[in-house]
Design an enzyme around this catalytic site. Structure first.
Site, PDB file in Angstrom:
ATOM      1  N   CYS A  13       5.841  21.643 -12.241  1.00 23.36           N
ATOM      2  CA  CYS A  13       5.187  22.447 -11.214  1.00 23.36           C
ATOM      3  C   CYS A  13       3.681  22.432 -11.450  1.00 23.36           C
ATOM      4  O   CYS A  13       3.197  21.909 -12.451  1.00 23.36           O
ATOM      5  CB  CYS A  13       5.704  23.886 -11.224  1.00 23.36           C
ATOM      6  SG  CYS A  13       5.328  24.773 -12.752  1.00 23.36           S
ATOM      7  N   CYS A  16       1.982  23.481 -14.746  1.00 16.73           N
ATOM      8  CA  CYS A  16       1.887  22.574 -15.898  1.00 16.73           C
ATOM      9  C   CYS A  16       0.524  21.887 -15.966  1.00 16.73           C
ATOM     10  O   CYS A  16       0.093  21.467 -17.049  1.00 16.73           O
ATOM     11  CB  CYS A  16       2.979  21.503 -15.825  1.00 16.73           C
ATOM     12  SG  CYS A  16       4.667  22.159 -15.848  1.00 16.73           S
ATOM     13  N   ASP A 421     -10.216   0.822  11.253  1.00 18.83           N
ATOM     14  CA  ASP A 421     -10.398  -0.606  11.039  1.00 18.83           C
ATOM     15  C   ASP A 421     -10.090  -1.282  12.371  1.00 18.83           C
ATOM     16  O   ASP A 421      -9.445  -0.679  13.241  1.00 18.83           O
ATOM     17  CB  ASP A 421      -9.444  -1.093   9.939  1.00 18.83           C
ATOM     18  CG  ASP A 421      -9.534  -2.593   9.731  1.00 18.83           C
ATOM     19  OD1 ASP A 421     -10.663  -3.117   9.646  1.00 18.83           O
ATOM     20  OD2 ASP A 421      -8.475  -3.241   9.694  1.00 18.83           O
ATOM     21  N   ASP A 605      -5.294  -1.225   7.931  1.00 17.15           N
ATOM     22  CA  ASP A 605      -4.080  -1.947   7.537  1.00 17.15           C
ATOM     23  C   ASP A 605      -4.310  -3.027   6.491  1.00 17.15           C
ATOM     24  O   ASP A 605      -3.371  -3.466   5.844  1.00 17.15           O
ATOM     25  CB  ASP A 605      -3.436  -2.595   8.762  1.00 17.15           C
ATOM     26  CG  ASP A 605      -4.171  -3.861   9.191  1.00 17.15           C
ATOM     27  OD1 ASP A 605      -5.425  -3.852   9.173  1.00 17.15           O
ATOM     28  OD2 ASP A 605      -3.502  -4.850   9.526  1.00 17.15           O
ATOM     29  N   ASP A 609      -8.807  -2.406   3.033  1.00 13.10           N
ATOM     30  CA  ASP A 609      -8.923  -1.022   3.477  1.00 13.10           C
ATOM     31  C   ASP A 609      -8.354  -0.036   2.467  1.00 13.10           C
ATOM     32  O   ASP A 609      -8.581   1.168   2.584  1.00 13.10           O
ATOM     33  CB  ASP A 609      -8.180  -0.827   4.811  1.00 13.10           C
ATOM     34  CG  ASP A 609      -8.794  -1.628   5.941  1.00 13.10           C
ATOM     35  OD1 ASP A 609     -10.034  -1.657   6.029  1.00 13.10           O
ATOM     36  OD2 ASP A 609      -8.041  -2.230   6.723  1.00 13.10           O
TER      37      ASP A 609
END
Length: 710
Positions: A13, A16, A421, A605, A609
Site C-alpha cells: 500500500c 509502505c 503527434d 504512437d 514519442d
C-alpha cells in the site's frame, strides 16, 4: 554517484512508500530513494565513497522488504499469482460472509422474540466454525503485511485492519464461550470481504500497466554479425561488440547497434527516431540506431555504441526519469497513509482507556474500542477511488479505450492542453495512394502485381489497391531502387522515380502533395507516379473542432517533415505546430508548456514519442503504436477514429467529480460515525453495517461514471 533499480517484495500500500524512502535516506551516502508503487520497484542513488549496494539491500531487509534484481517475466508471474491469490481470498470471504449473515439473521430475529440460549449458542458456534478458518485464510494478505511491518518496527494500514479483525473474532469466541447474546463473526468476515474487494481492484489496475523493460527487450537484437580482424564473419552476442567494431546488417534484420554506415545503401524504417513510418534511404556516412529495421540492402556499420549507451538506453532513461517526476498524487497519498494508522490506533486506545477511567468494565470498553477500529476502517475511503476507476474503465472500454494507469483518470481530468503527434495519430497508421483512379485499371493492376513482390512499405500501399493481383514469375528486386519484370514483352518497373525514369512526373505530383512520399510505375511509354500519404483519421476534423470548442489548447509536435506537418495542421485548423523534432525536442516543448502551468495530454504512437508520453501530465496512444510506446502511455485507444480521445476526457472529468464526491462521503461518514462509536452508542455489528453501508453508497455513486459527455 551510483544508481540501482530493485524489485521489492512486500510493498502492499501507499503507506509502505514513506517507510522505504525515509528508511533508505537514513543510510549515510544515500542521496535519493524513490518507490514506484505501480510496479513495486525502488530506485536508489548513493555516493560510492560512502556506501554500497550491499548496504542498501541489507537496509531494505531490516525494514521488512526483500529486494532482488528486476526481472520483467518474474514480475509478471508474481503479479498473476497475486491476482489469483486475492481472488481466492475474496471468494472465501464472500462465501463465509453470505452464510454467516444468514445465521446472524436468525440470531437477530430470535433476540427480539423467543430464541433460547442453547439455540443462540448453536448458531454462534456454527458461525465460528465458518468464520475462524475463513478469516485465517482470507485475511492472509493483511496479516502477512501487518506482521512484516511490525517486525520492522513500522505501522502500515494493514495493522489496524488486522487488529480489528482479530479482536472481533477473539471477542466473538469469548462471547460464544460465555453464552453471550452478541457475537461479531459477521462483522469480521464482512470487513475482510470489502477490504479484499478494494485491494483486488487496485491490483487489477496495477496489472494493466505494461512492463517497459519487457517491451524494450523486444526491440533489442541479441546478436550481431561482426566482421573479425581476419575479415571473417561471426555471429556474436551483442555484449561482445564494442565501439569501433564493424558489423554487417542484412536486409530484413533489426539493427543491433548505434553506428555510422561505411558501406552499402538501403531503406531504413527509422520510426524509432523520427516517428515517420515511411522508410528513409541511407548511404555511407548516415547514422543508424539500435532498434531500427533494415528493409532492403546489405549495410556495413561502424559501431558507436552496442550493449550500453544506445538510443534505446536513452529512451529508457528518459521514460524512467519522466515517470519518477510524476509524484504529486503520490505525495498526498503518502501523507494520508502515514497519518491513518497511528491516528486510528491512538483513537481506539484512548477510547478504551477513557471508558475504563469512567468506570466501565474492561469487556464492554474493549467492545467499544473494537467498534472504533472497525467503524474507522478505510473501506469507503479504499473503495472511493478504485470503484470509480473500475466503472470508468468499463465505460472507456465501451468507447474503445483501455486504461493502463490507476491514477490516469485524475490526471486526464486536469488536462487543458493537448499535444498530438502527426504520423499514425492524427493520420491513419497505414499509408495509402492518392488518386488511384488516375491510372487505367489495367495499368493499376500491373503496378499492383509488381508491388506484390516487394516488401517496401510504399509498394505495399500500391499492392493493397488491387489485392488479387499476382506477381510475375520473373520479378527481380533491385536493392534500394525497386522491382522489375517483363509484362507482355515490355519491361515494367516499380520503385523510385529515378529508377522508373519519371522525374518530370514526380515533380508535378510532389507539387500537389508536398506531404507525400512518391513511388513510380513505368511500363513501355507509360509513366505514372503515385503519391503515398497517410490520410487523416475519418473523424479527425470533427473531433479536433469539438476539443477546441471545449476550451482545450491544441498543438502538433512531430518528427515528420515540416511540410507534411504544416499540411495536416492546416487541414485541422491547428495553428501551433512543429516538425522535425527528435525525442528530446518533444520533451523540451512539453516541459516548456508545463513550466507555464499547462496540464499536457500527449497523444502519440511512435517509439520516438515514448519519452514525451512519459513526460507529459498524462498520455494516450493508439493500439497501432509500438509496444514500448503503449507501455509508456496511460491509456490506449482502438480503431481508426479519434473520437475515443474526446470520450476519454469527458469520462475522466466526470470520474474526477465522482471521486471527489466519494471522498467527501467517506469523510462525512467518519465525521459522524467515529464520535458515535467513541460514545459507545453502536455495537461492532452496527459498526460493520455502517461501514458496509458507506461502501455501498460510494460504489453506487461510482456507477454514475458509466456515461459522460464532453
Amino acid at each position: 554517484m551510483a544508481r540501482l533499480d530493485l524489485a521489492v517484495d512486500g510493498i502492499t500500500c501507499a503507506a509502505c512508500m514513506p517507510v522505504i524512502e525515509q528508511g533508505l535516506k537514513a543510510v549515510p551516502g544515500v542521496v535519493a530513494a524513490r518507490v514506484n508503487l505501480t510496479n513495486r520497484r525502488v530506485a536508489v542513488e548513493w555516493r560510492q565513497d560512502r556506501t554500497d549496494a550491499e548496504t542498501v539491500v541489507k537496509r531494505l531487509d531490516r525494514l521488512g522488504f526483500r529486494a532482488f534484481p528486476f526481472d520483467p517475466k518474474a514480475a509478471e508471474s508474481a503479479e498473476a499469482a497475486e491476482a489469483r491469490f486475492l481472488m481466492k481470498c475474496l471468494g472465501v470471504a464472500g462465501f463465509a460472509m453470505m452464510n454467516i449473515m444468514l445465521l446472524s439473521v436468525s440470531v437477530w430475529s430470535g433476540n427480539v422474540s423467543d430464541i433460547t440460549q442453547e439455540q443462540r449458542d448453536f448458531f454462534h458456534w456454527l458461525s465460528a466454525l465458518i468464520a475462524v478458518p475463513s478469516v485465517a485464510y482470507a485475511g492472509r494478505p493483511f496479516f502477512r503485511s501487518a506482521r512484516t511491518a511490525l517486525a520492522a518496527g513500522q505501522l502500515n494500514m494493514d495493522v489496524p485492519i488486522s487488529l480489528g479483525v482479530l479482536l472481533a473474532v477473539g471477542l466473538s469466541l469469548a462471547e460464544t464461550w460465555n453464552h453471550g447474546t452478541h457475537a461479531y463473526f459477521d462483522s469480521a468476515v464482512m470487513l475482510l470481504f470489502f477490504l479484499l474487494t478494494g485491494r483486488y481492484c487496485e491490483q487489477l489496475m496495477r496489472r494493466k500497466t505494461s512492463s517497459v523493460a519487457a517491451n524494450l527487450a523486444a526491440l533489442k537484437a541479441e546478436t550481431a554479425l561482426k566482421v573479425m580482424a581476419d575479415g571473417a564473419l561471426r555471429q556474436v552476442p551483442i555484449a561482445a561488440v564494442a565501439a569501433g567494431d564493424i558489423v554487417l546488417v542484412r536486409p530484413g534484420e533489426r539493427i543491433a547497434v548505434d553506428g555510422v554506415i561505411t558501406g552499402g545503401t538501403s531503406a531504413i524504417d527509422q520510426s524509432l527516431v523520427t516517428g515517420e513510418t515511411l522508410p528513409q534511404t541511407v548511404a555511407p556516412g548516415d547514422p543508424v540506431f539500435a532498434g531500427t529495421t533494415n528493409l532492403s540492402g546489405m549495410l556495413r556499420v561502424t559501431v558507436r555504441a552496442a550493449a550500453r549507451g544506445t538510443l534505446l538506453d536513452e529512451v529508457e532513461r528518459l521514460i524512467e526519469t519522466a515517470a519518477q517526476s510524476r509524484s504529486t498524487y503520490r505525495r498526498l497519498a503518502d501523507r494520508a497513509s502515514a497519518l491513518y494508522s497511528p491516528v486510528v490506533h491512538v483513537t481506539a486506545i484512548a477510547t478504551f482507556a477513557g471508558w475504563l477511567a469512567f468506570g466501565l468494565a474492561w469487556q464492554p470498553a474493549l467492545v467499544i474500542a473494537i467498534t472504533v477500529l472497525i467503524i474507522t476502517c478505510p473501506c469507503a475511503l479504499g473503495l472511493a477511488i478504485p470503484a470509480v476507476q473500475v466503472v470508468a474503465s468499463g465505460a472507456l472500454f465501451r468507447t474503445n479505450v483501455l486504461l493502463q494507469s490507476g491514477d490516469a483518470l485524475e490526471r486526464l481530468a486536469e488536462v487543458d492542453t493537448i499535444v498530438f503527434d502527426k504520423t499514425g495519430t492524427l493520420t491513419l497508421p497505414e499509408p495509402a495512394i492518392a488518386e488511384a483512379g488516375a491510372l487505367p485499371e489495367q495499368a493499376l493492376g500491373r503496378a499492383a502485381a509488381l508491388a506484390q513482390g516487394s516488401h517496401h512499405p510504399l509498394a505495399r500501399a500500391v499492392a493493397v489497391s488491387v489485392p488479387q493481383a499476382q506477381p510475375p514469375t520473373d520479378l527481380e528486386e533491385v536493392p534500394g531502387q525497386g522491382v522489375r519484370a517483363f509484362i507482355d514483352g515490355a519491361e515494367a518497373r516499380l520503385g523510385s522515380p529515378a529508377f522508373c525514369g519519371a522525374e518530370r512526373e514526380s515533380a508535378e505530383v510532389a507539387s500537389r502533395y508536398p506531404d507525400a512520399s512518391l513511388i513510380a510505375f513505368a511500363h513501355g511509354d507509360l509513366r505514372h507516379v503515385f503519391a503515398v500519404r497517410q490520410a487523416l483519421r475519418p473523424d479527425a476534423v470533427a473531433v479536433v473542432a469539438a476539443l477546441r470548442r471545449a476550451g482545450f489548447e491544441l498543438a502538433i509536435y512531430s518528427g515528420d517533415r515540416v511540410e507534411a506537418v504544416e499540411t495536416v495542421a492546416r487541414e485541422l485548423g491547428i495553428t501551433a505546430f512543429e516538425g522535425g523534432l527528435k525525442p528530446a525536442g518533444k520533451i523540451s516543448r512539453i516541459e516548456a508548456l508545463k513550466s507555464i502551468g499547462a496540464k499536457v495530454l500527449m497523444v502519440g504512437d511512435g517509439l520516438n514519442d515514448a519519452p514525451a508520453l512519459a513526460s507529459a501530465h498524462v498520455s494516450i496512444s493508439p493500439i497501432t503504436a509500438v509496444h514500448l510506446t503503449q507501455a509508456a502511455a496511460d491509456a490506449v485507444f482502438l480503431g481508426d477514429r479519434l473520437a475515443p480521445v474526446a470520450a476519454t476526457l469527458a469520462i475522466a472529468r466526470k470520474a474526477r467529480r465522482l471521486m471527489t464526491e466519494n471522498l467527501w462521503l467517506a469523510v462525512v461518514y467518519n465525521a459522524i460515525a467515529v464520535p458515535v462509536a467513541i460514545a459507545g452508542l453502536v455495537t461492532p455489528l452496527i459498526a460493520a453495517l455502517a461501514m458496509s453501508g458507506s461502501s455501498v453508497i460510494v460504489t453506487a455513486n461510482a456507477l454514475r461514471a458509466r456515461s459522460a459527455r464532453l
